[in-house]
Write an enzyme that holds these catalytic residues in place. Structure first.
Site, PDB file in Angstrom:
ATOM      1  N   SER A 241      -6.404  -2.210   0.269  1.00  0.00           N
ATOM      2  CA  SER A 241      -5.285  -2.730  -0.517  1.00  0.00           C
ATOM      3  C   SER A 241      -5.426  -2.262  -1.963  1.00  0.00           C
ATOM      4  O   SER A 241      -6.382  -1.564  -2.315  1.00  0.00           O
ATOM      5  CB  SER A 241      -5.275  -4.261  -0.469  1.00  0.00           C
ATOM      6  OG  SER A 241      -6.429  -4.789  -1.120  1.00  0.00           O
ATOM      7  N   LYS A 242      -4.482  -2.660  -2.792  1.00  0.00           N
ATOM      8  CA  LYS A 242      -4.459  -2.220  -4.188  1.00  0.00           C
ATOM      9  C   LYS A 242      -5.712  -2.644  -4.949  1.00  0.00           C
ATOM     10  O   LYS A 242      -6.083  -1.997  -5.933  1.00  0.00           O
ATOM     11  CB  LYS A 242      -3.213  -2.763  -4.886  1.00  0.00           C
ATOM     12  CG  LYS A 242      -1.924  -2.116  -4.398  1.00  0.00           C
ATOM     13  CD  LYS A 242      -0.720  -2.673  -5.136  1.00  0.00           C
ATOM     14  CE  LYS A 242       0.564  -2.013  -4.646  1.00  0.00           C
ATOM     15  NZ  LYS A 242       1.759  -2.560  -5.340  1.00  0.00           N
TER      16      LYS A 242
END
Length: 474
Positions: A241-242
């Site tokens: 994820s980010k």
């Protein structure tokens, strides 16, 4: 439709966000398998979710595919252009008694869901409207009459045999109350009518596959071969994820990665060919087989990607690297006029640069004037001591009469000054380096001088000399 025996794969992103690493790997595997088998690769944009889909996302997906070199044989097709086709198949299922209208409201469905959970049952639709014989009306949806008995099985090309009892399957909504078809329905119609033979996608779709297979059969279509690739995890073994850093493909372009490095790295996530780490695109096409993809999740390692990128930068054609470097130089507010000069800069910097951004940061001095005032004061005081003035004068005189593009002549000029003053290179080299670059660390000094050219070199050395003389008069 694909001809008998021809492999046809597809990549079908939803334009609700930028193309991310996981999607890019799926696209790459689909593309590689099509190329490996001499088949075709189709690009389809699944944009029926008009509230979340955006043109900017579609444009970015197409740009990312082109940047990665994943060309397509057919498409891009847009689901928003095919709504009438989907509705015609809904009508067909209704006419054949394989679908039905449902009037259950979202509020009622939520009550049913909570009750099922409370009673320990699977929270699926209970078929309330299945035999009511309803027609269209405000707020009504169309549901597929999923088989109530039997087993749906398929042989996943990666995961192996998967079987699900049909009584586990839901009566899927295939047409919403606003008249828009749903994902699980449109994807079946698209893959069937486009002749897709192999559906390669993330394993988050595994649960959808039995639902889609019963739709294929209800419509009289032959299901394709399914291959569900494992997810990509971050270094901490949680879903990528980010928070793990950049996940958008084009973010890597902006950071100065080469597309061949990212392609090579993505191909190695859950796939291998012996112990080989570095693959040309031709080798990937030759060796890749979807059945060789592992079942286990892959771990994204930014350091490994950076290592690969450094390898490709060192191997890249200087002319191409120069063209790719220019936007990074301009982004720093610096001008570029001579591409031949940029090529020479690239040759100086590529061994030390892991990304194009590194290259621009490390080599900014090639593209701007070095003002004495811009050099940190501690460096000026340490390296521009007045007693070095005569040595700088001598070096300027030596360099003025040689061809500085010839590194051997540049070295000879330095040796003459060293012999004249009986000093070692270190005493002169570091002050010269600071004068030419404004920093202590840089590529080789003789390479810098050859690339900068006589005019820039002598001007910068004279600036440093003037500063030394000014200090000496204080």
């Amino acid at each position: 439709m694909a001809s008998e025996g021809t492999v046809k794969t597809r990549f079908a992103p939803s334009p609700t966000g930028y193309l991310h690493i996981g999607g890019a790997r799926t696209a790459l595997f689909s593309w590689l398998y099509a190329r490996h088998t001499g088949g075709k690769f189709v690009l389809r944009i699944e944009d029926t979710d008009s509230k979340r889909s955006g043109r900017e996302y579609t444009a970015q997906i197409l740009d990312a595919m082109k940047w990665l070199g994943l060309d397509w044989n057919e498409g891009p097709f847009y689901q928003s252009d095919r709504i009438d086709l989907y509705r015609s198949y809904v009508e067909r299922l209704l006419e054949e008694g394989k679908a039905y209208w449902c009037e259950c409201t979202p509020e009622l469905l939520e009550v049913k869901r909570k009750q099922a959970i409370k009673e320990g049952r699977k929270p699926k639709y209970d078929g309330t409207c299945r035999n009511k014989g309803l027609g269209p009306g405000p707020g009504r949806v169309v549901r597929f009459a999923s088989p109530l008995t039997g087993i749906t099985s398929f042989d996943d090309a990666i995961k192996g045999r998967i079987s699900v009892n049909n009584d586990e399957l839901d009566d899927l909504v295939i047409l919403r109350s606003d008249g828009m078809p749903t994902y699980n329905f449109t994807v079946v119609i698209d893959d069937a009518t486009m002749g897709i033979t192999h559906v390669i996608r993330g394993d988050d779709h595994v649960n959808n596959t039995p639902r889609q297979i019963v739709l294929y059969k209800a419509l009289g279509f032959k299901p394709p071969v399914f291959a569900h690739v494992p997810m990509i995890l971050g270094p901490d073994k949680t879903r990528l994820s980010k928070r793990h850093g950049a996940t958008s493909v084009m973010a890597y372009k902006e950071m100065g990665y080469l597309p061949e490095a990212l392609v090579n790295y993505l191909a190695r996530l859950s796939w291998s060919y012996g112990d080989q780490e570095i693959f040309s695109l031709e080798e990937l096409i030759r060796y890749f087989d979807i059945r060789d993809v592992g079942k286990s999740a892959a771990v994204f390692n930014p350091d490994k990607l950076l290592w690969l990128n450094h390898h490709y930068i060192k191997q890249a054609d200087p002319r191409r690297l120069a063209r790719l470097l220019v936007p990074f130089v301009k982004r720093m507010g610096l001008g570029v006029s001579d591409m031949g000069y940029v090529e020479r800069v690239v040759v100086d910097l590529r061994e030390r640069s892991k990304t194009l951004k590194d290259m621009a940061d490390l080599g900014d001095f090639y593209f701007k004037d070095i003002n004495i005032e811009d050099i940190p004061e501690e460096l000026r005081l340490k390296f521009f001591r007045p007693e070095l003035g005569q040595m700088f004068k001598s070096l300027i005189q030596e360099l003025d009469v040689v061809d500085v593009s010839n590194q051997e002549q540049v070295e000879a000029a330095f040796m003459n000054v060293l012999d004249k003053y009986s000093i070692k290179l270190k005493l002169l080299a570091q002050p010269v380096r600071v004068a030419l670059t404004g920093r202590k660390v840089s590529p080789g000094l003789f390479e810098i001088i050859s690339t900068l050219g006589k005019e820039r070199v002598i001007a910068r050395l004279n600036n440093a000399l003037s500063y030394m003389e000014k200090l000496g008069r204080k």
